[in-house]
Design a protein around this motif. Structure first.
Motif, short mmCIF file in Angstrom:
data_model
loop_
_atom_site.label_atom_id
_atom_site.label_comp_id
_atom_site.label_asym_id
_atom_site.label_seq_id
_atom_site.Cartn_x
_atom_site.Cartn_y
_atom_site.Cartn_z
N UNK A 83 0.90 -1.13 0.11
CA UNK A 83 0.09 -0.07 0.05
C UNK A 83 0.93 1.33 -0.04
N UNK A 84 0.22 2.50 -0.38
CA UNK A 84 0.92 3.90 0.07
C UNK A 84 1.16 4.49 -1.17
N UNK A 85 2.19 4.90 -1.33
CA UNK A 85 2.46 6.22 -2.34
C UNK A 85 2.80 5.51 -3.81
N UNK A 86 1.89 4.55 -4.35
CA UNK A 86 2.04 4.48 -5.57
C UNK A 86 1.07 4.66 -6.66
N UNK A 144 -1.86 5.44 -9.40
CA UNK A 144 -2.24 4.53 -10.19
C UNK A 144 -2.17 3.01 -9.99
N UNK A 145 -1.57 2.44 -8.98
CA UNK A 145 -1.54 1.01 -8.78
C UNK A 145 -2.77 0.61 -7.89
N UNK A 146 -2.81 -0.50 -8.18
CA UNK A 146 -4.06 -1.32 -7.36
C UNK A 146 -3.39 -2.49 -6.40
N UNK A 147 -3.59 -2.50 -5.08
CA UNK A 147 -3.23 -3.64 -4.58
C UNK A 147 -3.85 -5.13 -4.31
N UNK A 148 -3.34 -5.96 -3.96
CA UNK A 148 -3.89 -7.31 -3.82
C UNK A 148 -4.74 -7.37 -2.77
N UNK A 149 -4.64 -6.43 -1.50
CA UNK A 149 -5.54 -6.20 -0.55
C UNK A 149 -6.74 -5.62 -0.97
N UNK A 150 -6.65 -4.62 -1.99
CA UNK A 150 -7.87 -4.00 -2.34
C UNK A 150 -8.65 -4.91 -3.18
N UNK A 151 -8.08 -5.91 -4.05
CA UNK A 151 -8.73 -6.82 -4.79
C UNK A 151 -9.29 -7.66 -4.05
#
Ligand code: PEP
Length: 253
Positions: free
Chosen positions: A74-77, A79-86
């Motif tokens: 997570x954090x300052x990335x 445009x990215x999407x994390x596995x936890x969000x999915x």
């Protein structure tokens, strides 16, 4: 018996309305005719439509996957999407290491390894793509390339983790080109991949893993490709954008 899987990679296609229509047509088609219980249909729409797709999937016989995931938690990335969000929208699968990401976003085997770790940590099953480019096939380097992709991207996993994977062999020269690997070419590499897995993790693990073929797979050629011993289904690009074609492929076993 290994699971048969037909997964649709929508790539960057469809507006919200078009996505809604395509998914509802898939739902209708799956209601019309009962799919073999050993066949799993998965759709991988773009991020903005994933939640709509998971809502539809609750009353239908398909599961939903994303097309990519971040290497980071997570954090300052931007445009990215994390596995936890999915995971928080109940996704079950995610494509990793697609050749278009390798080509346009410089995704390396090391990044594939990190993405796979993120997904497994969040209990999402990775659909990991591998496959050689045309010049590599012409130089007869397909085995070497695929071996390196699998070893560097996946062989850090334990046997228990490895069992969660789906592997997609996608010769880059066959993706979106209308050129398909012959069923024999597909079988040759699929058997090679299964053997690599058996050497590292044992025969039992290797026999459990579904290995999908991807590259201009369509209703007219799916049956012949899927008839090969080590081909357990397909990762479908272009043909998954028409519900009728996509579902016809799912009925090709
Ligand atoms: C893909 O990109 O995963 C793919 C298999 O595309 P197509 O079916 O269009 O060749």
């Amino acid at each position: 018996m290994r699971k048969h899987i037909v997964a649709g990679n929508w790539k960057m296609n469809n507006t919200f309305e078009e996505a809604d229509e395509l998914i509802s047509n898939i739902v209708d088609a799956l209601e019309e005719k009962e799919l073999d219980r050993n066949t799993q249909v998965i759709i991988c729409p773009p991020f903005p439509y994933l939640e709509m797709a998971t809502d539809y999937s609750k009353d239908s016989y398909f599961l939903v996957g994303a097309q990519d995931v971040s290497t980071e938690d997570k954090g300052a990335y931007t445009g990215e999407v994390s596995a936890a969000m999915l995971k928080s929208i109940e996704l079950e699968y995610c494509i990793v290491g697609h050749s278009e990401r390798r080509q346009y976003h410089n995704e390396s085997n090391a990044m594939v390894a990190k993405k796979v770790d993120q997904l497994l940590k969040n209990e999402i099953r990775p659909i990991v793509c591998c496959g050689e480019r045309l010049e590599e096939r012409e130089a007869d380097k397909q085995f070497e390339v695929v071996k390196q992709q699998i070893e560097e991207g996946l062989f850090h996993l334990t046997a228990e983790q490895f069992k969660e994977l789906v592997i997609a062999y996608e010769p880059v020269w066959a993706i979106g080109t209308g050129k398909t690997a012959t069923p024999e070419q597909a079988q040759e590499i699929h058997a090679f991949i299964r053997n690599l897995i058996a050497e590292k993790y044992g025969k039992e693990v290797a026999e459990e893993i579904s290995i999908l073929y991807g590259g201009s797979c369509k209703p007219s050629n799916a049956k012949e490709i899927f008839s090969k011993t080590d081909v357990d289904g397909g990762l479908i690009g272009g043909a998954c954008l028409k519900a009728e074609d996509f579902i016809a492929i799912a009925f090709s076993f």
